[in-house]
Design a protein around this motif. Sequence first.
Motif, PDB file in Angstrom:
ATOM      1  N   ILE A  97       0.808  -0.988  -0.064  1.00  0.00           N
ATOM      2  CA  ILE A  97       0.385   0.085  -0.208  1.00  0.00           C
ATOM      3  C   ILE A  97       0.508   1.785  -0.105  1.00  0.00           C
ATOM      4  CG2 ILE A  97      -2.045   1.504   1.420  1.00  0.00           C
ATOM      5  CD1 ILE A  97      -2.910  -1.375   2.038  1.00  0.00           C
TER       6      ILE A  97
ATOM      7  N   CYS B 190      -2.735   6.314   0.076  1.00  0.00           N
ATOM      8  CA  CYS B 190      -4.006   5.537   0.346  1.00  0.00           C
ATOM      9  C   CYS B 190      -4.539   7.144   1.243  1.00  0.00           C
ATOM     10  CB  CYS B 190      -3.129   4.161   1.594  1.00  0.00           C
ATOM     11  SG  CYS B 190      -5.108   3.391   2.446  1.00  0.00           S
ATOM     12  N   ILE B 191      -6.108   6.801   1.183  1.00  0.00           N
ATOM     13  CA  ILE B 191      -7.131   7.520   2.186  1.00  0.00           C
ATOM     14  C   ILE B 191      -7.682   7.339   3.350  1.00  0.00           C
ATOM     15  CG2 ILE B 191      -7.297   8.876   0.182  1.00  0.00           C
ATOM     16  CD1 ILE B 191      -9.573   8.329  -0.214  1.00  0.00           C
ATOM     17  N   ALA B 192      -7.485   5.853   3.361  1.00  0.00           N
ATOM     18  CA  ALA B 192      -7.904   4.894   4.560  1.00  0.00           C
ATOM     19  C   ALA B 192      -8.748   4.768   4.894  1.00  0.00           C
ATOM     20  CB  ALA B 192      -7.575   5.505   5.504  1.00  0.00           C
ATOM     21  N   CYS B 193     -10.209   4.473   3.702  1.00  0.00           N
ATOM     22  CA  CYS B 193     -11.183   4.423   3.266  1.00  0.00           C
ATOM     23  C   CYS B 193     -11.724   3.281   3.706  1.00  0.00           C
ATOM     24  CB  CYS B 193     -11.266   4.981   1.599  1.00  0.00           C
ATOM     25  SG  CYS B 193     -10.952   3.366   0.852  1.00  0.00           S
ATOM     26  N   ASP B 194     -11.007   2.200   4.106  1.00  0.00           N
ATOM     27  CA  ASP B 194     -11.563   0.621   4.411  1.00  0.00           C
ATOM     28  C   ASP B 194     -11.900  -0.704   3.870  1.00  0.00           C
ATOM     29  OD1 ASP B 194     -10.294   2.231   6.884  1.00  0.00           O
ATOM     30  OD2 ASP B 194     -12.794   2.211   7.714  1.00  0.00           O
ATOM     31  N   VAL B 195     -12.077   0.515   2.775  1.00  0.00           N
ATOM     32  CA  VAL B 195     -12.675  -0.528   1.409  1.00  0.00           C
ATOM     33  C   VAL B 195     -11.687  -1.977   1.395  1.00  0.00           C
ATOM     34  CG1 VAL B 195     -13.393  -0.639  -0.367  1.00  0.00           C
ATOM     35  CG2 VAL B 195     -13.771   1.327   0.415  1.00  0.00           C
ATOM     36  N   CYS B 196     -10.706  -2.007   1.082  1.00  0.00           N
ATOM     37  CA  CYS B 196      -9.927  -3.401   1.032  1.00  0.00           C
ATOM     38  C   CYS B 196      -9.945  -3.866   1.618  1.00  0.00           C
ATOM     39  CB  CYS B 196      -8.671  -2.693   0.010  1.00  0.00           C
ATOM     40  SG  CYS B 196      -7.847  -1.713   1.341  1.00  0.00           S
TER      41      CYS B 196
ATOM     42  N   TYR C 181      -3.625   1.281   6.456  1.00  0.00           N
ATOM     43  CA  TYR C 181      -3.318   0.107   6.790  1.00  0.00           C
ATOM     44  C   TYR C 181      -2.154  -0.137   6.106  1.00  0.00           C
ATOM     45  CZ  TYR C 181      -7.970  -0.605   7.259  1.00  0.00           C
ATOM     46  OH  TYR C 181      -9.118  -0.125   7.693  1.00  0.00           O
TER      47      TYR C 181
ATOM     48  N   CYS D 167     -10.271  -0.364  -5.362  1.00  0.00           N
ATOM     49  CA  CYS D 167      -8.927   0.555  -4.535  1.00  0.00           C
ATOM     50  C   CYS D 167      -9.191   1.521  -5.014  1.00  0.00           C
ATOM     51  CB  CYS D 167      -7.920   0.505  -3.955  1.00  0.00           C
ATOM     52  SG  CYS D 167      -6.964   1.713  -3.756  1.00  0.00           S
TER      53      CYS D 167
ATOM     54  N   THR E  73      -8.265   4.852  -5.202  1.00  0.00           N
ATOM     55  CA  THR E  73      -6.644   5.735  -5.089  1.00  0.00           C
ATOM     56  C   THR E  73      -5.738   5.396  -6.062  1.00  0.00           C
ATOM     57  OG1 THR E  73      -6.272   4.784  -3.089  1.00  0.00           O
ATOM     58  CG2 THR E  73      -7.730   6.958  -3.194  1.00  0.00           C
TER      59      THR E  73
ATOM     60  N   ALA F 191      -3.700   3.127  -4.704  1.00  0.00           N
ATOM     61  CA  ALA F 191      -2.380   2.779  -3.943  1.00  0.00           C
ATOM     62  C   ALA F 191      -2.034   1.503  -3.669  1.00  0.00           C
ATOM     63  CB  ALA F 191      -3.494   3.481  -2.550  1.00  0.00           C
ATOM     64  N   LEU F 192      -2.701   0.809  -4.302  1.00  0.00           N
ATOM     65  CA  LEU F 192      -2.309  -0.526  -4.170  1.00  0.00           C
ATOM     66  C   LEU F 192      -1.507  -0.936  -4.630  1.00  0.00           C
ATOM     67  CD1 LEU F 192      -5.677  -1.905  -2.244  1.00  0.00           C
ATOM     68  CD2 LEU F 192      -3.417  -2.762  -1.488  1.00  0.00           C
TER      69      LEU F 192
END
Length: 533
Positions: free
Chosen positions: A5, A9-15, A33, A55, A57, A59-60
């Motif tokens: 990550i 990462c905007i820490a949206c908690d989706v993944c 994360y 994701c 953004t 970020a992954l």
Amino acid sequence: MNYTIKENCIACDVCQPLCPQDAIKPNSESDGYWIDPTLCDGCPDLEIPLCVSACDTGALKPLPPKKGRCKSSLLPVAIPSIFLNRKTSPFASCLVMWETCNILAQRQALPWTRDDDDRICYRRPVNRNRGEMRFRLAADAETNSPKPMSMGAGEEAIANFDIRATCIHLIFAAYVMTIDCPWQNAFVLNDQHIANYLGLDKRKDLTKLDKLTLIKNLVHQSCQVLVTLNWPQQGRVGAFRLEEHFVWQLLDTQYHFEKDSKGHRHLIGLSFTIKSGLWAKHFLNKQKYRSQTAFYQYGTLPQSLLREVMGRWQQHQGAIRILLWSLFKLRLGGDQRVKVRTLMRVAYGEEQLHQAATVRGAHKRLLRAFESDLEAICQYGLKPLFDPKTYPLDIQPLWVRVASIPDDVDEEVNFWADDANQAFGLTDSAPRDKWQRLLNARLLGFEISEEWQENIRRRKPKKRRKPSKSWTVTQTEKLSGSDINLARQRQKLSQRSLAERLGKSQSWVRDIENGRFKVSRDDQALLRKELDL
Ligand code: SF4
Ligand code: SF4
């Protein structure tokens, strides 16, 4: 391929909830994360991993393999070695340790049952049913309030246990000897030491991440065992009960990362904080042992055993199980005789023995496996001693008989001449009732290497005797191989006839005549008697 990550990462908690491996972990010190590289498998069955497609953004990103050496300053702290003489180390060897080792080694072969709570459990009676040890398995190794596994989950976990986890268990059992009051004080172990003890540091076929993943899995497996104790009074040690607790409690796992020039974080080390369970208060209590109100039970762990387990666990699981079982059994000293049936039960389990008795041809497969495993044990350094009465030459494995062919050409000629006159020759096929006779056959024990001898010696009480005349002679005039050879020839005895008189194998006689190992005091006395020395 692993994923990582990145900083956007905007820490949206989706993944996180989508990861099938539970590899996406929340940062402990900030939002966002990180991905545990020992868990992430890159979703090999999907074109785009679940986390990546979720994701928005971007970020992954895939984590490229690490290049170059790991920075040693970032690695987990080095701790003192346990094998100070590079050969052996004391290790805790009480019954709790033995049974935990059996659970990790013998797995489904043990009689697991369903308890009243519908949890999988293994019960081991103590002191002729006056007490009991109950073992269950924790669903999570790294927790303060363990939940025992259900029957179904437990059966699956046991089937997936890796026999190499026994090495980690034995390493813990050795480390616990280095600290005072181990039930109160934890110890820290890092991946470098474990890799070194297990010989993983020399493996070029595994990447650093492969090794770390393996070590972490083995540590977690050995920390899943829970024990409940109901111990009867033994001598001055009073009866006690202990509620369910971890045999080894994994308090913390530390991950050590290194950032490369492109900002990718690579895992370069792991350290584990481990504490022994409360069992140690009763079985590894130096202070109370002095007043004989607790036990302090330990043996000697040969480092070579760890390497043997790591090297042969795939080809010779049966041999490895027998070796691990014998490590504890031999420590008890005394009579080392053991039935072949018992060894087979340890190596292959009761069900396989039952199949051998009921399924056509199954006994032949088991027989082949047993003889091959016995040879592996012999090659490792524990030479089986066959009971001449119940395990005579005609049912011994072919490799034993072949090993008795002398190296010397003249002696070999005599050997074959002698063999032709024997009721059962080397080239004769095995008797038809070999399997049935084998089940009732016995080994007198093992001729053991120097490292293993320490295990027995430590336990033997030192009896102070007045030195008798014969004792003085034995001490001062040790029999050499050539003395034995000359005396045997004077008596016109072949190596085989002398071996039969002594209750030993022919290869044993040949080896001592060639000076391959020292003859014990008892065997010297036997030889003197038979050879009139
Ligand atoms: S790639 Fe697959 S296993 Fe790895 S973190 Fe993403 S979802 Fe989990
Ligand atoms: S989905 Fe993307 S942005 Fe959201 S938490 Fe996961 S990595 Fe971060």
